[in-house]
Design a protein around this motif. Structure first.
Motif, PDB file in Angstrom:
ATOM      1  N   PHE A   4      22.899  76.972  24.848  1.00 62.66           N
ATOM      2  CA  PHE A   4      21.555  76.647  24.389  1.00 62.66           C
ATOM      3  C   PHE A   4      21.027  75.417  25.128  1.00 62.66           C
ATOM      4  O   PHE A   4      19.859  75.349  25.488  1.00 62.66           O
ATOM      5  CB  PHE A   4      21.541  76.410  22.872  1.00 62.66           C
ATOM      6  N   ILE A   5      21.910  74.463  25.383  1.00 61.78           N
ATOM      7  CA  ILE A   5      21.523  73.276  26.167  1.00 61.78           C
ATOM      8  C   ILE A   5      21.212  73.683  27.604  1.00 61.78           C
ATOM      9  O   ILE A   5      20.204  73.279  28.173  1.00 61.78           O
ATOM     10  CB  ILE A   5      22.640  72.210  26.125  1.00 61.78           C
ATOM     11  N   ALA A   6      22.081  74.511  28.174  1.00 64.00           N
ATOM     12  CA  ALA A   6      21.877  74.956  29.560  1.00 64.00           C
ATOM     13  C   ALA A   6      20.560  75.700  29.712  1.00 64.00           C
ATOM     14  O   ALA A   6      19.883  75.564  30.743  1.00 64.00           O
ATOM     15  CB  ALA A   6      23.041  75.830  30.010  1.00 64.00           C
ATOM     16  N   ALA A   7      20.184  76.490  28.717  1.00 62.68           N
ATOM     17  CA  ALA A   7      18.937  77.248  28.792  1.00 62.68           C
ATOM     18  C   ALA A   7      17.715  76.338  28.789  1.00 62.68           C
ATOM     19  O   ALA A   7      16.666  76.702  29.307  1.00 62.68           O
ATOM     20  CB  ALA A   7      18.859  78.238  27.633  1.00 62.68           C
ATOM     21  N   LEU A   8      17.851  75.135  28.223  1.00 65.83           N
ATOM     22  CA  LEU A   8      16.731  74.201  28.166  1.00 65.83           C
ATOM     23  C   LEU A   8      16.613  73.328  29.413  1.00 65.83           C
ATOM     24  O   LEU A   8      15.568  72.738  29.664  1.00 65.83           O
ATOM     25  CB  LEU A   8      16.870  73.299  26.932  1.00 65.83           C
ATOM     26  N   LEU A   9      17.685  73.239  30.170  1.00 66.55           N
ATOM     27  CA  LEU A   9      17.690  72.371  31.352  1.00 66.55           C
ATOM     28  C   LEU A   9      16.986  73.034  32.524  1.00 66.55           C
ATOM     29  O   LEU A   9      17.048  74.254  32.679  1.00 66.55           O
ATOM     30  CB  LEU A   9      19.129  72.029  31.748  1.00 66.55           C
ATOM     31  N   PRO A  10      16.362  72.229  33.377  1.00 68.55           N
ATOM     32  CA  PRO A  10      15.760  72.801  34.586  1.00 68.55           C
ATOM     33  C   PRO A  10      16.857  73.366  35.493  1.00 68.55           C
ATOM     34  O   PRO A  10      17.945  72.795  35.593  1.00 68.55           O
ATOM     35  CB  PRO A  10      15.066  71.617  35.261  1.00 68.55           C
ATOM     36  N   THR A  11      16.570  74.491  36.124  1.00 67.19           N
ATOM     37  CA  THR A  11      17.557  75.171  36.966  1.00 67.19           C
ATOM     38  C   THR A  11      18.099  74.255  38.048  1.00 67.19           C
ATOM     39  O   THR A  11      19.306  74.207  38.289  1.00 67.19           O
ATOM     40  CB  THR A  11      16.920  76.418  37.606  1.00 67.19           C
ATOM     41  N   GLY A 106      18.747  84.128  26.970  1.00 67.88           N
ATOM     42  CA  GLY A 106      17.869  84.746  27.953  1.00 67.88           C
ATOM     43  C   GLY A 106      17.169  85.986  27.453  1.00 67.88           C
ATOM     44  O   GLY A 106      16.435  86.640  28.194  1.00 67.88           O
ATOM     45  N   TRP A 107      17.390  86.318  26.180  1.00 65.76           N
ATOM     46  CA  TRP A 107      16.884  87.573  25.635  1.00 65.76           C
ATOM     47  C   TRP A 107      15.382  87.765  25.855  1.00 65.76           C
ATOM     48  O   TRP A 107      14.934  88.828  26.230  1.00 65.76           O
ATOM     49  CB  TRP A 107      17.216  87.649  24.144  1.00 65.76           C
ATOM     50  N   SER A 108      14.590  86.758  25.614  1.00 64.22           N
ATOM     51  CA  SER A 108      13.127  86.909  25.710  1.00 64.22           C
ATOM     52  C   SER A 108      12.549  86.263  26.965  1.00 64.22           C
ATOM     53  O   SER A 108      11.340  86.114  27.078  1.00 64.22           O
ATOM     54  CB  SER A 108      12.466  86.321  24.463  1.00 64.22           C
ATOM     55  N   THR A 109      13.413  85.915  27.920  1.00 63.04           N
ATOM     56  CA  THR A 109      12.940  85.284  29.152  1.00 63.04           C
ATOM     57  C   THR A 109      12.266  86.320  30.036  1.00 63.04           C
ATOM     58  O   THR A 109      12.810  87.394  30.288  1.00 63.04           O
ATOM     59  CB  THR A 109      14.112  84.624  29.913  1.00 63.04           C
ATOM     60  N   TYR A 119      20.571  86.436  30.288  1.00 61.32           N
ATOM     61  CA  TYR A 119      20.883  85.863  31.596  1.00 61.32           C
ATOM     62  C   TYR A 119      22.101  86.512  32.257  1.00 61.32           C
ATOM     63  O   TYR A 119      22.568  86.052  33.280  1.00 61.32           O
ATOM     64  CB  TYR A 119      21.135  84.357  31.467  1.00 61.32           C
ATOM     65  N   VAL A 120      22.632  87.568  31.656  1.00 67.04           N
ATOM     66  CA  VAL A 120      23.791  88.264  32.219  1.00 67.04           C
ATOM     67  C   VAL A 120      23.292  89.477  33.000  1.00 67.04           C
ATOM     68  O   VAL A 120      22.638  90.365  32.439  1.00 67.04           O
ATOM     69  CB  VAL A 120      24.776  88.705  31.106  1.00 67.04           C
ATOM     70  N   TYR A 121      23.589  89.501  34.295  1.00 66.53           N
ATOM     71  CA  TYR A 121      23.167  90.597  35.164  1.00 66.53           C
ATOM     72  C   TYR A 121      24.232  91.688  35.119  1.00 66.53           C
ATOM     73  O   TYR A 121      25.337  91.530  35.620  1.00 66.53           O
ATOM     74  CB  TYR A 121      22.940  90.067  36.580  1.00 66.53           C
ATOM     75  N   LEU A 122      23.908  92.792  34.458  1.00 71.98           N
ATOM     76  CA  LEU A 122      24.879  93.841  34.159  1.00 71.98           C
ATOM     77  C   LEU A 122      25.520  94.489  35.397  1.00 71.98           C
ATOM     78  O   LEU A 122      26.733  94.727  35.393  1.00 71.98           O
ATOM     79  CB  LEU A 122      24.254  94.896  33.255  1.00 71.98           C
ATOM     80  N   PRO A 123      24.774  94.793  36.476  1.00 75.55           N
ATOM     81  CA  PRO A 123      25.447  95.371  37.647  1.00 75.55           C
ATOM     82  C   PRO A 123      26.546  94.454  38.205  1.00 75.55           C
ATOM     83  O   PRO A 123      27.617  94.932  38.582  1.00 75.55           O
ATOM     84  CB  PRO A 123      24.320  95.570  38.666  1.00 75.55           C
ATOM     85  N   ALA A 124      26.303  93.162  38.215  1.00 72.09           N
ATOM     86  CA  ALA A 124      27.336  92.229  38.692  1.00 72.09           C
ATOM     87  C   ALA A 124      28.531  92.243  37.750  1.00 72.09           C
ATOM     88  O   ALA A 124      29.684  92.265  38.190  1.00 72.09           O
ATOM     89  CB  ALA A 124      26.758  90.819  38.816  1.00 72.09           C
ATOM     90  N   LEU A 125      28.264  92.252  36.455  1.00 73.63           N
ATOM     91  CA  LEU A 125      29.344  92.300  35.469  1.00 73.63           C
ATOM     92  C   LEU A 125      30.175  93.571  35.638  1.00 73.63           C
ATOM     93  O   LEU A 125      31.405  93.533  35.671  1.00 73.63           O
ATOM     94  CB  LEU A 125      28.774  92.229  34.047  1.00 73.63           C
TER      95      LEU A 125
END
Length: 173
Positions: A4-11, A106-109, A119-125
């Motif tokens: 949750f903290i990571a999602a709030l931080l600038p990339t 990342g659900w509503s991003t 934020y999980v990219y399924l093909p990579a997973l």
């Protein structure tokens, strides 16, 4: 929680923090700096607090918990094979919690690829997971056969290269 903290931080800030963390870890490995075993494990409350800290840092910088769990346990006089085994056991819940956190955050991003679940990219997973499962036994065999110092150096240089590549990507984007 850390997701949750990571999602709030600038990339860019998160990428720089992650790169700095990787550089520090690689320098520590190259210098072979280890805390001297000088104590025993703390009680249940202390171990829980350390576990929360390791899990939080692992989720924040997207690393496996083993890179922090093994040094902590050996510092507490836990024998290395037991520390590595324990680290492997706690790695799964750390990874699952981190993945769930990044999915939820990342659900509503907007603007994520269509094949992303948060934020999980399924093909990579789906591509990485089977190969990780297949190659893990090879890595375990190599870890037992190769000198520890060689493994540390290779891993340290790999971390350093990834950190430099990340910093380059951040500042050239």
């Amino acid at each position: 929680m850390a997701t949750f903290i990571a999602a709030l931080l600038p990339t860019r800030g998160l990428a720089i923090f992650f790169a700095c963390f990787m550089v520090l870890m690689s320098l520590q490995m190259l210098a072979n700096i280890k805390p001297k075993p000088s104590r025993s494990l703390p009680g249940p409350l202390g171990v829980s607090g350390v576990g929360l800290g390791i899990g939080g840092i692992s989720a924040l910088v997207a690393i496996g918990g083993g890179s922090l769990t093994v040094p902590f346990l050996t510092w507490c006089n836990v024998k290395l094979p037991r520390a590595i085994g324990t680290s492997a056991a706690v790695g799964l819940p750390i990874a699952v919690a981190g993945a769930l956190g990044y999915i939820i955050n990342g659900w509503s991003t907007q603007g994520l690829p269509s094949a992303a679940l948060g934020y999980v990219y399924l093909p990579a997973l789906l591509l990485m997971a089977p190969f990780s499962i297949l190659t893990a036994p090879i890595g375990a065999r190599l870890a037992h056969r190769l000198p520890v110092n060689l493994l540390k150096r290779v891993f340290a240089f790999m971390l350093m290269g990834l950190a430099l590549q990340m910093v380059y990507a951040v500042f050239t984007a």
